[in-house]
Design a protein around this motif. Sequence first.
Motif, PDB file in Angstrom:
ATOM      1  N   PRO A  37     -29.552  40.718 -18.449  1.00 57.88           N
ATOM      2  CA  PRO A  37     -28.668  39.647 -17.987  1.00 57.88           C
ATOM      3  C   PRO A  37     -28.022  38.845 -19.108  1.00 57.88           C
ATOM      4  CG  PRO A  37     -30.949  38.964 -17.791  1.00 57.88           C
ATOM      5  CD  PRO A  37     -30.980  40.402 -18.234  1.00 57.88           C
ATOM      6  N   ALA A  38     -28.599  38.834 -20.295  1.00 58.73           N
ATOM      7  CA  ALA A  38     -28.088  37.935 -21.336  1.00 58.73           C
ATOM      8  C   ALA A  38     -27.820  38.613 -22.664  1.00 58.73           C
ATOM      9  CB  ALA A  38     -29.075  36.780 -21.559  1.00 58.73           C
ATOM     10  N   VAL A  39     -28.239  39.863 -22.851  1.00 58.13           N
ATOM     11  CA  VAL A  39     -28.053  40.571 -24.118  1.00 58.13           C
ATOM     12  C   VAL A  39     -27.131  41.759 -23.892  1.00 58.13           C
ATOM     13  CG1 VAL A  39     -29.177  41.780 -26.023  1.00 58.13           C
ATOM     14  CG2 VAL A  39     -30.337  39.857 -24.922  1.00 58.13           C
ATOM     15  N   PHE A  40     -26.092  41.869 -24.715  1.00 58.51           N
ATOM     16  CA  PHE A  40     -25.092  42.914 -24.541  1.00 58.51           C
ATOM     17  C   PHE A  40     -24.887  43.657 -25.860  1.00 58.51           C
ATOM     18  CE2 PHE A  40     -24.209  39.270 -21.890  1.00 58.51           C
ATOM     19  CZ  PHE A  40     -24.072  39.812 -20.626  1.00 58.51           C
ATOM     20  N   ALA A  41     -24.709  44.958 -25.788  1.00 65.31           N
ATOM     21  CA  ALA A  41     -24.383  45.764 -26.955  1.00 65.31           C
ATOM     22  C   ALA A  41     -22.873  45.807 -27.111  1.00 65.31           C
ATOM     23  CB  ALA A  41     -24.937  47.176 -26.808  1.00 65.31           C
ATOM     24  N   SER A  42     -22.401  45.490 -28.306  1.00 64.69           N
ATOM     25  CA  SER A  42     -20.959  45.467 -28.560  1.00 64.69           C
ATOM     26  C   SER A  42     -20.696  45.847 -30.014  1.00 64.69           C
ATOM     27  CB  SER A  42     -20.393  44.070 -28.262  1.00 64.69           C
ATOM     28  OG  SER A  42     -19.001  44.024 -28.492  1.00 64.69           O
ATOM     29  N   PRO A  43     -20.872  47.144 -30.376  1.00 65.51           N
ATOM     30  CA  PRO A  43     -20.717  47.556 -31.775  1.00 65.51           C
ATOM     31  C   PRO A  43     -19.291  47.391 -32.272  1.00 65.51           C
ATOM     32  CG  PRO A  43     -20.968  49.460 -30.322  1.00 65.51           C
ATOM     33  CD  PRO A  43     -21.222  48.258 -29.484  1.00 65.51           C
ATOM     34  N   LEU A  44     -19.164  47.193 -33.590  1.00 69.59           N
ATOM     35  CA  LEU A  44     -17.859  47.054 -34.228  1.00 69.59           C
ATOM     36  C   LEU A  44     -17.410  48.398 -34.777  1.00 69.59           C
ATOM     37  CD1 LEU A  44     -18.322  43.782 -36.338  1.00 69.59           C
ATOM     38  CD2 LEU A  44     -17.402  44.000 -34.019  1.00 69.59           C
ATOM     39  N   GLY A  45     -16.131  48.635 -34.700  1.00 67.07           N
ATOM     40  CA  GLY A  45     -15.596  49.859 -35.270  1.00 67.07           C
ATOM     41  C   GLY A  45     -14.542  50.472 -34.361  1.00 67.07           C
ATOM     42  N   LEU A  89     -25.009  40.969 -28.645  1.00 71.58           N
ATOM     43  CA  LEU A  89     -24.643  39.592 -28.330  1.00 71.58           C
ATOM     44  C   LEU A  89     -25.621  39.003 -27.332  1.00 71.58           C
ATOM     45  CD1 LEU A  89     -20.785  40.058 -27.837  1.00 71.58           C
ATOM     46  CD2 LEU A  89     -21.998  39.457 -29.947  1.00 71.58           C
ATOM     47  N   TYR A  90     -26.094  37.807 -27.645  1.00 73.05           N
ATOM     48  CA  TYR A  90     -26.883  37.011 -26.701  1.00 73.05           C
ATOM     49  C   TYR A  90     -26.001  35.824 -26.312  1.00 73.05           C
ATOM     50  CZ  TYR A  90     -30.320  33.646 -24.960  1.00 73.05           C
ATOM     51  OH  TYR A  90     -30.992  32.722 -24.198  1.00 73.05           O
ATOM     52  N   LEU A  91     -25.633  35.751 -25.034  1.00 75.68           N
ATOM     53  CA  LEU A  91     -24.694  34.737 -24.573  1.00 75.68           C
ATOM     54  C   LEU A  91     -25.406  33.720 -23.706  1.00 75.68           C
ATOM     55  CD1 LEU A  91     -21.642  37.022 -23.688  1.00 75.68           C
ATOM     56  CD2 LEU A  91     -22.185  35.888 -25.856  1.00 75.68           C
ATOM     57  N   SER A  92     -25.194  32.446 -24.021  1.00 73.81           N
ATOM     58  CA  SER A  92     -25.792  31.373 -23.248  1.00 73.81           C
ATOM     59  C   SER A  92     -25.340  31.468 -21.798  1.00 73.81           C
ATOM     60  CB  SER A  92     -25.381  30.022 -23.833  1.00 73.81           C
ATOM     61  OG  SER A  92     -25.838  28.965 -23.034  1.00 73.81           O
ATOM     62  N   PRO A  93     -26.270  31.420 -20.834  1.00 75.95           N
ATOM     63  CA  PRO A  93     -25.888  31.539 -19.412  1.00 75.95           C
ATOM     64  C   PRO A  93     -24.867  30.508 -18.972  1.00 75.95           C
ATOM     65  CG  PRO A  93     -28.265  31.731 -19.676  1.00 75.95           C
ATOM     66  CD  PRO A  93     -27.721  31.303 -21.011  1.00 75.95           C
ATOM     67  N   LEU A  94     -24.903  29.314 -19.537  1.00 76.97           N
ATOM     68  CA  LEU A  94     -23.974  28.250 -19.177  1.00 76.97           C
ATOM     69  C   LEU A  94     -23.198  27.807 -20.401  1.00 76.97           C
ATOM     70  CD1 LEU A  94     -26.310  26.137 -16.844  1.00 76.97           C
ATOM     71  CD2 LEU A  94     -24.595  27.821 -16.172  1.00 76.97           C
ATOM     72  N   GLY A  95     -22.667  28.773 -21.128  1.00 73.69           N
ATOM     73  CA  GLY A  95     -21.976  28.471 -22.361  1.00 73.69           C
ATOM     74  C   GLY A  95     -20.640  27.781 -22.142  1.00 73.69           C
ATOM     75  N   SER A  96     -20.179  27.095 -23.178  1.00 76.08           N
ATOM     76  CA  SER A  96     -18.900  26.395 -23.153  1.00 76.08           C
ATOM     77  C   SER A  96     -18.340  26.390 -24.560  1.00 76.08           C
ATOM     78  CB  SER A  96     -19.087  24.955 -22.655  1.00 76.08           C
ATOM     79  OG  SER A  96     -19.825  24.194 -23.606  1.00 76.08           O
ATOM     80  N   ASP A  97     -17.230  25.679 -24.760  1.00 75.58           N
ATOM     81  CA  ASP A  97     -16.652  25.578 -26.096  1.00 75.58           C
ATOM     82  C   ASP A  97     -17.581  24.853 -27.063  1.00 75.58           C
ATOM     83  OD1 ASP A  97     -14.398  26.911 -25.286  1.00 75.58           O
ATOM     84  OD2 ASP A  97     -13.241  25.093 -24.879  1.00 75.58           O
ATOM     85  N   GLU A  98     -18.554  24.097 -26.517  1.00 77.79           N
ATOM     86  CA  GLU A  98     -19.474  23.352 -27.364  1.00 77.79           C
ATOM     87  C   GLU A  98     -20.724  24.159 -27.730  1.00 77.79           C
ATOM     88  OE1 GLU A  98     -20.397  19.700 -25.462  1.00 77.79           O
ATOM     89  OE2 GLU A  98     -18.332  18.973 -25.465  1.00 77.79           O
ATOM     90  N   GLU A 131     -35.241  43.076 -29.262  1.00 76.57           N
ATOM     91  CA  GLU A 131     -36.134  43.642 -28.243  1.00 76.57           C
ATOM     92  C   GLU A 131     -36.900  42.555 -27.506  1.00 76.57           C
ATOM     93  OE1 GLU A 131     -36.832  47.867 -30.665  1.00 76.57           O
ATOM     94  OE2 GLU A 131     -38.221  46.171 -30.896  1.00 76.57           O
ATOM     95  N   ARG A 132     -37.321  41.510 -28.218  1.00 74.46           N
ATOM     96  CA  ARG A 132     -38.019  40.405 -27.570  1.00 74.46           C
ATOM     97  C   ARG A 132     -37.091  39.631 -26.650  1.00 74.46           C
ATOM     98  NH1 ARG A 132     -42.060  37.610 -31.943  1.00 74.46           N
ATOM     99  NH2 ARG A 132     -42.106  36.058 -30.276  1.00 74.46           N
ATOM    100  N   LEU A 133     -35.847  39.460 -27.053  1.00 77.17           N
ATOM    101  CA  LEU A 133     -34.882  38.765 -26.189  1.00 77.17           C
ATOM    102  C   LEU A 133     -34.594  39.565 -24.923  1.00 77.17           C
ATOM    103  CD1 LEU A 133     -32.203  37.260 -28.611  1.00 77.17           C
ATOM    104  CD2 LEU A 133     -33.822  36.014 -27.182  1.00 77.17           C
ATOM    105  N   LEU A 134     -34.591  40.883 -25.040  1.00 77.50           N
ATOM    106  CA  LEU A 134     -34.382  41.711 -23.849  1.00 77.50           C
ATOM    107  C   LEU A 134     -35.525  41.535 -22.849  1.00 77.50           C
ATOM    108  CD1 LEU A 134     -33.017  44.943 -25.542  1.00 77.50           C
ATOM    109  CD2 LEU A 134     -31.826  43.627 -23.783  1.00 77.50           C
ATOM    110  N   LEU A 135     -36.728  41.345 -23.364  1.00 77.40           N
ATOM    111  CA  LEU A 135     -37.882  41.134 -22.488  1.00 77.40           C
ATOM    112  C   LEU A 135     -37.936  39.718 -21.951  1.00 77.40           C
ATOM    113  CD1 LEU A 135     -40.655  43.034 -24.489  1.00 77.40           C
ATOM    114  CD2 LEU A 135     -39.605  43.729 -22.327  1.00 77.40           C
ATOM    115  N   ALA A 136     -37.595  38.734 -22.785  1.00 76.99           N
ATOM    116  CA  ALA A 136     -37.701  37.328 -22.391  1.00 76.99           C
ATOM    117  C   ALA A 136     -36.604  36.531 -23.087  1.00 76.99           C
ATOM    118  CB  ALA A 136     -39.079  36.770 -22.761  1.00 76.99           C
ATOM    119  N   PRO A 137     -35.431  36.416 -22.464  1.00 73.22           N
ATOM    120  CA  PRO A 137     -34.326  35.656 -23.082  1.00 73.22           C
ATOM    121  C   PRO A 137     -34.581  34.160 -22.976  1.00 73.22           C
ATOM    122  CG  PRO A 137     -33.676  36.481 -20.925  1.00 73.22           C
ATOM    123  CD  PRO A 137     -35.041  37.054 -21.204  1.00 73.22           C
ATOM    124  N   ASP A 138     -35.482  33.655 -23.852  1.00 77.05           N
ATOM    125  CA  ASP A 138     -35.993  32.300 -23.685  1.00 77.05           C
ATOM    126  C   ASP A 138     -35.365  31.271 -24.610  1.00 77.05           C
ATOM    127  OD1 ASP A 138     -37.039  33.349 -25.959  1.00 77.05           O
ATOM    128  OD2 ASP A 138     -39.112  32.785 -25.570  1.00 77.05           O
TER     129      ASP A 138
END
Length: 272
Positions: free
Chosen positions: A41-49, A64-73, A99-106
């Motif tokens: 839900p919160a970690v995405f693969a986005s390779p460059l190239g 990428l780990y994206l804040s669930p309620l992210g904003s410009d701030e 890998e830890r974030l995939l298990l628990a995006p805390d």
Amino acid sequence: MQLSPYFPHATVAPFVPPGVLRVDALAARLARLYARSERAPAVFASPLGPLSAQGRDYTVPRFLYLSPLGSDETLRVAVHAGYDHRDERSTDAVLHFIERLLLAPDLGDGVNLAFFPLIDVLGHASGEVRGLGAESWLDPLSPEIALLARDARQRAYDVFVRIEAAPSAPGAAAAEVTVRVRGDISSDLGSLAGELLTSEEFAPFAVRFEAEALPVADGPLALAEDFGRAPLELTLVLPSSWSPELYREAVAQISKRLLLRYRGHQSFGQHI
């Protein structure tokens, strides 16, 4: 056989634990992370190239780990490892963090992360020693740094965190982590870095902070004028004598505490 998303013309071999990150082992580990991120839900693969070398195409791994309620701030942080492909423990530690974030995006709201576990992609593929860590980001010679510079300009990171192992010295038994702080210490973000220079909240790990004066001619801070506000660069230098388990645990704990401190900095949002 599944094709590797990192080495596109190689099949994925079973991961070989731990210690040396062989080419096939790293490809397999990245393939698993890419597959797991498709369901996260919160970690995405986005390779460059892609970037090309010797008739083959490669990508620079990015997660990428994206804040669930992210904003410009929302605080934007880039975590870099593997400027030298031989620094395998730093790459392993950042992959373990993902890998830890995939298990628990805390980490919660208030922070967006971009992880680059291996920057020296072409060196890893060829075995060549290239020294990307000191390369200019204003006029990069290597395609990997050119991709990173373009990404940094597009995303305007607030903090860059670099993970690297200290050069091993004969007979050395270092037990201390050094955090080098580069950037404008008079800025809002820099003022918190000044507070951290004497912080003792990283127990059980001994952490020593060092501040480097401006101007900075190399690395991502050379692009500071292209950003909306002055970024910081924090380099975590860990003893190469540590076991892989201790190394990755130190990276996870120290990085997380630094990020949470920045996220909770009350005055940060007033200067967006």
